[in-house]
Design an enzyme around this catalytic site. Structure first.
Site, PDB file in Angstrom:
ATOM      1  N   ARG A 207       0.893  -1.061  -0.022  1.00  0.00           N
ATOM      2  CA  ARG A 207       0.101  -0.083  -0.064  1.00  0.00           C
ATOM      3  C   ARG A 207       0.805   1.227  -0.019  1.00  0.00           C
ATOM      4  O   ARG A 207       0.660   2.338  -0.796  1.00  0.00           O
ATOM      5  CB  ARG A 207      -0.974   0.135   1.229  1.00  0.00           C
ATOM      6  CG  ARG A 207      -1.858  -1.029   1.086  1.00  0.00           C
ATOM      7  CD  ARG A 207      -3.054  -1.139   2.174  1.00  0.00           C
ATOM      8  NE  ARG A 207      -3.875  -2.185   1.795  1.00  0.00           N
ATOM      9  CZ  ARG A 207      -4.953  -2.269   2.642  1.00  0.00           C
ATOM     10  NH1 ARG A 207      -5.122  -1.859   3.808  1.00  0.00           N
ATOM     11  NH2 ARG A 207      -5.913  -3.309   2.318  1.00  0.00           N
TER      12      ARG A 207
ATOM     13  N   GLU B 290      -8.947  -1.370  16.252  1.00  0.00           N
ATOM     14  CA  GLU B 290      -8.060  -0.162  15.578  1.00  0.00           C
ATOM     15  C   GLU B 290      -7.613   0.824  16.675  1.00  0.00           C
ATOM     16  O   GLU B 290      -6.800   1.611  16.358  1.00  0.00           O
ATOM     17  CB  GLU B 290      -8.904   0.366  14.389  1.00  0.00           C
ATOM     18  CG  GLU B 290      -7.949   1.232  13.403  1.00  0.00           C
ATOM     19  CD  GLU B 290      -8.631   1.642  12.152  1.00  0.00           C
ATOM     20  OE1 GLU B 290      -9.650   0.830  11.746  1.00  0.00           O
ATOM     21  OE2 GLU B 290      -8.368   2.690  11.748  1.00  0.00           O
TER      22      GLU B 290
HETATM   23  C1  LIG Z   1     -14.434   0.931   4.020  1.00  0.00           C
HETATM   24  C2  LIG Z   1     -13.512   0.082   4.847  1.00  0.00           C
HETATM   25  C3  LIG Z   1     -12.913  -1.234   4.554  1.00  0.00           C
HETATM   26  C4  LIG Z   1     -12.019  -1.994   5.079  1.00  0.00           C
HETATM   27  N1  LIG Z   1     -11.770  -3.156   4.699  1.00  0.00           N
HETATM   28  C5  LIG Z   1     -10.794  -4.299   5.303  1.00  0.00           C
HETATM   29  C6  LIG Z   1     -10.693  -5.430   4.899  1.00  0.00           C
HETATM   30  O1  LIG Z   1     -11.239  -5.805   3.897  1.00  0.00           O
HETATM   31  N2  LIG Z   1      -9.857  -6.113   5.760  1.00  0.00           N
HETATM   32  C7  LIG Z   1      -9.095  -5.863   7.051  1.00  0.00           C
HETATM   33  O2  LIG Z   1      -8.607  -6.350   7.443  1.00  0.00           O
HETATM   34  N3  LIG Z   1      -9.590  -4.442   7.362  1.00  0.00           N
HETATM   35  C8  LIG Z   1     -10.431  -3.576   6.695  1.00  0.00           C
HETATM   36  N4  LIG Z   1     -10.565  -2.273   6.979  1.00  0.00           N
HETATM   37  C9  LIG Z   1     -10.130  -1.936   8.200  1.00  0.00           C
HETATM   38  C10 LIG Z   1     -10.965  -2.657   9.452  1.00  0.00           C
HETATM   39  O3  LIG Z   1     -12.418  -2.744   8.946  1.00  0.00           O
HETATM   40  C11 LIG Z   1     -10.869  -2.009  10.737  1.00  0.00           C
HETATM   41  O4  LIG Z   1      -9.689  -1.557  11.121  1.00  0.00           O
HETATM   42  C12 LIG Z   1     -11.457  -2.567  11.870  1.00  0.00           C
HETATM   43  O5  LIG Z   1     -12.990  -3.034  11.471  1.00  0.00           O
HETATM   44  C13 LIG Z   1     -11.961  -1.803  13.240  1.00  0.00           C
HETATM   45  O6  LIG Z   1     -12.511  -2.595  13.867  1.00  0.00           O
HETATM   46  P1  LIG Z   1     -12.948  -2.161  15.419  1.00  0.00           P
HETATM   47  O7  LIG Z   1     -13.892  -2.573  15.979  1.00  0.00           O
HETATM   48  O8  LIG Z   1     -11.688  -1.591  16.116  1.00  0.00           O
HETATM   49  O9  LIG Z   1     -13.606  -0.401  15.047  1.00  0.00           O
HETATM   50  P2  LIG Z   1     -14.958  -0.269  14.035  1.00  0.00           P
HETATM   51  O10 LIG Z   1     -15.419  -1.248  13.524  1.00  0.00           O
HETATM   52  O11 LIG Z   1     -14.637   1.122  13.195  1.00  0.00           O
HETATM   53  O12 LIG Z   1     -16.058   0.359  15.202  1.00  0.00           O
HETATM   54  C14 LIG Z   1     -15.629   1.413  16.122  1.00  0.00           C
HETATM   55  C15 LIG Z   1     -17.304   1.616  16.762  1.00  0.00           C
HETATM   56  O13 LIG Z   1     -16.944   2.505  17.762  1.00  0.00           O
HETATM   57  C16 LIG Z   1     -18.007   3.537  17.901  1.00  0.00           C
HETATM   58  N5  LIG Z   1     -17.787   4.743  18.479  1.00  0.00           N
HETATM   59  C17 LIG Z   1     -16.651   5.694  18.080  1.00  0.00           C
HETATM   60  N6  LIG Z   1     -16.372   6.771  18.913  1.00  0.00           N
HETATM   61  C18 LIG Z   1     -17.398   6.444  19.895  1.00  0.00           C
HETATM   62  C19 LIG Z   1     -17.825   7.353  21.100  1.00  0.00           C
HETATM   63  N7  LIG Z   1     -17.362   8.194  21.520  1.00  0.00           N
HETATM   64  N8  LIG Z   1     -18.796   6.637  21.756  1.00  0.00           N
HETATM   65  C20 LIG Z   1     -19.598   5.443  21.596  1.00  0.00           C
HETATM   66  N9  LIG Z   1     -19.166   4.916  20.327  1.00  0.00           N
HETATM   67  C21 LIG Z   1     -18.079   5.306  19.711  1.00  0.00           C
HETATM   68  C22 LIG Z   1     -18.511   3.793  16.254  1.00  0.00           C
HETATM   69  O14 LIG Z   1     -19.619   4.101  15.925  1.00  0.00           O
HETATM   70  C23 LIG Z   1     -17.775   2.311  15.869  1.00  0.00           C
HETATM   71  O15 LIG Z   1     -19.233   1.575  15.691  1.00  0.00           O
HETATM   72  C24 LIG Z   1     -11.582  -1.549   6.172  1.00  0.00           C
HETATM   73  C25 LIG Z   1     -11.925  -0.266   6.646  1.00  0.00           C
HETATM   74  C26 LIG Z   1     -12.770   0.552   6.070  1.00  0.00           C
HETATM   75  C27 LIG Z   1     -13.246   1.880   6.650  1.00  0.00           C
END
Ligand SMILES: Cc1cc2nc3c(=O)[nH]c(=O)nc-3n(C[C@H](O)[C@H](O)[C@H](O)COP(=O)(O)OP(=O)(O)OC[C@H]3O[C@@H](n4cnc5c(N)ncnc54)[C@H](O)[C@@H]3O)c2cc1C
Length: 565
Positions: free
Chosen positions: A292, A380
């Site tokens: 990337r 993340e």
């Molecule tokens: C379009 C896209 C495609 C991707 N494709 C891939 C892929 O194919 N393979 C891969 O490995 N990775 C991919 N990634 C990266 C990966 O999806 C993310 O790094 C991962 O899903 C993050 O998961 P998470 O649970 O940490 O956070 P998230 O799934 O982002 O969830 C975080 C949650 O926290 C909530 N939140 C935030 N702030 C607050 C607050 N103050 N109070 C209450 N709630 C809050 C949000 O509403 C959200 O629901 C992609 C990312 C994107 C954006």
């Protein structure tokens, strides 16, 4: 002014902030460990962040396609991290990943299969086919749906959407809960917890062109930092090189072209319809091999040299693929493209780098504990596991593996712990949520200004001049924002919500820019045009902390216990 509702209060063993892949897996694991769980999200449960948007792949050493071992995956992850990977966290990701993926399989996620085994695709930076997926661009939606289903059928988990956490609460140096704003009613909510997991995702909303949802403005980093937990590697924002640019594409993910590249290769072309990646050190030969950071570099340099596509990116062409091959690989997606007037057998699309993921985040140990007792982190929101550059597919694996580990640690803490929440400790945050008298600001315009500043001056290619310019702009916005939110605090009061968003976005943006100023070299996703090349003395992590309201930075050896600083 609307009448203020009385605060509501919730008691729980484990509070989980954010219901993406990390938060939901953490909830399931904490509940399986016997804890009562409160899983909240500022959006709908399981639908608000990156996980549900991800359409591509999950990297994991299952060895289903060819023999593999988590140590090979770890070696590739370390290699991609350009000397900055926290090997303890990367090991957790690679070692626990297969188990999580098999558990998701048993829960019915529907990983694509060939000859009875889970299909694993090849992706750049991995030494063998390692990326599982759910077919026809359904990986993230299927992962989210499966976890939502398991969350719903696991006893001991309470859920609440529309709850925006504005601050964590501390008592005698321990995190004991949080204060939130219920967006649908304007009601303040206090939550007392024996363990709190921040699983609030990344920060790519800071940038003008991003693949994020509106909920990814770096809340988790700001919440943790204000509660005393250091942040690590904040300068490393990953740009996804082939974000969709043109023609107009409605109802589809801007980074959907990656799976096309996995399956069909595709050709990256400049305005003269020449393949150009060889000029920057990678020859593709119809296969998708360029990482990337290199692809981002190659596209931007090609545009700067006047060889960009009409909208300022590169062409991505599948014109060499037959209609049958495209349909076999992407079925209904081809119809959705047709509805957008895109026929890949006859035309290339235009692509350009787009802010996509953050390698930096809250510093944590392999149990997902931060430096602050009672505060854990997952997904993340965690920094360090991918060093200076993340491999494709590692982020969902990280969300699942880190979420599961955080849930386990939190349940163990809850078994031994007591509630230490004091209403007095929540006072400052409650006052802020219910404050009156903030200036009447155009917060939407301020967010746009910040996004433009970050894109133009803190993008993939940085210079001292641009970064200093960004810091000045961020300071100006912060001064305008002031100390108290505007709006009347009623139902879905966007001025108030965006005030809280900007409070976090500006804090995090400043740290990204400041860390980038300080790293006077180029490494992975952080490229300084005025300091090309990696320097051995910079093979250190930068750790940001908060002392007396001021952000401080320290350089620490990679893998060092941040708590020791
Ligand atoms: C379009 C896209 C495609 C991707 N494709 C891939 C892929 O194919 N393979 C891969 O490995 N990775 C991919 N990634 C990266 C990966 O999806 C993310 O790094 C991962 O899903 C993050 O998961 P998470 O649970 O940490 O956070 P998230 O799934 O982002 O969830 C975080 C949650 O926290 C909530 N939140 C935030 N702030 C607050 C607050 N103050 N109070 C209450 N709630 C809050 C949000 O509403 C959200 O629901 C992609 C990312 C994107 C954006």
């Amino acid at each position: 002014m609307t009448a203020r509702a009385e605060p509501m209060h919730v008691d729980t063993d484990v509070l989980i902030i954010g219901s993406g892949g990390a938060g939901m897996y953490a909830a399931i694991e904490a509940a399986r460990g016997g804890a009562s769980v409160f899983l909240l999200d500022r959006s709908l449960i399981g639908r608000g962040g990156a996980t549900v948007m991800a359409q591509m792949t999950v990297a994991v050493a299952l060895g289903a396609e060819t023999p593999d071992h988590w140590r090979h995956h770890l070696a590739d992850t370390i290699q991609a991290g350009r000397g900055l990977t926290d090997e303890r966290l990367a090991r957790l990701l690679c070692e626990d990943g297969p188990d999580c993926i098999r558990e998701m399989d048993a829960w019915g996620v529907g990983w694509a299969r060939r000859d009875g085994h889970i299909t694993q695709a090849f992706a750049p930076g991995h030494d063998r086919p390692r990326c599982a997926y759910v077919d026809f661009l359904n990986t993230g939606p299927a992962v989210s749906k499966t976890l939502r289903t398991v969350v719903n059928r696991t006893s001991g988990i309470r859920k609440a959407g529309d709850l925006l956490v504005v601050d964590l609460v501390r008592h005698h140096g321990e995190v004991t809960g949080a204060v939130a704003l219920h967006l649908a009613t304007g009601t303040p909510v206090t939550i007392a917890a024996k363990a709190t997991i921040v699983a609030a995702g990344g920060l790519t909303r800071l940038y003008r062109r991003n693949s994020a949802s509106a909920n990814m403005g770096g809340d988790g980093y700001a919440l943790a930092l204000r509660a005393g937990a250091p942040l690590i590697d904040m300068e490393f924002v990953q740009f996804f090189p082939i974000g969709h640019l043109a023609p107009r594409l409605i109802g589809m993910d801007p980074i959907m072209w990656d799976p096309f590249r996995y399956k069909l290769g595709g050709r990256l072309l400049n305005a003269d319809r020449e393949e150009f990646t060889e000029r920057y050190g990678t020859r593709e030969d119809g296969k998708y091999v360029i990482t990337r950071d290199l692809a981002t570099y190659a596209i931007i340099k090609e545009v700067e040299a006047g060889r960009g596509s009409p909208h300022g990116g590169a062409y991505l062409s599948f014109e060499h693929c037959s209609a049958e091959a495209l349909r076999a690989a992407f079925g209904p997606v081809i119809d959705r493209l047709a509805a957008n007037n895109i026929d890949l057998t006859r035309m290339p699309v235009e692509v350009a780098p787009i802010a996509h993921y953050h390698m930096g985040g809250v510093a944590a140990d392999p149990h997902m504990q931060t430096e602050v007792p009672g505060l854990l982190v997952a997904g993340e929101a965690v920094g360090g596991a991918n060093g200076a550059n993340r491999l494709s597919g590692n982020a969902i694996t990280e969300a699942l593996a880190f979420g599961r580990r955080a849930g386990r640690t939190a349940a163990a803490r809850a078994r031994d712990g007591r509630h230490g929440f004091m209403r007095a400790d929540a006072r400052a945050a409650l006052d802020l949520v219910t404050a009156d008298g903030g200036a009447d600001l155009n917060t939407a315009a301020m967010i746009q200004t910040l996004q433009a500043t970050m894109a133009d001056d803190v993008g993939p290619f940085r210079t001292q001049t641009k970064l200093v310019h960004a810091l000045a702009a961020i300071d100006q916005l912060a001064a305008a924002l002031g100390e108290r939110p505007g709006g009347d605090g009623g139902r879905f009061d966007m001025r108030r919500i965006e005030w809280f968003d900007l409070r976090n976005m500006l804090m995090v943006a400043r740290i990204v820019a400041q860390a980038a100023v300080q790293r006077t070299e180029s490494r992975g996703a952080h490229q300084r045009e005025d300091f090309p090349g990696m320097l051995p003395e910079w093979q250190v992590n930068q750790v940001a902390g908060l002392r007396d309201g001021e952000v401080t930075f320290a350089s620490v050896p990679v893998d060092a216990e941040v708590a020791a600083q």
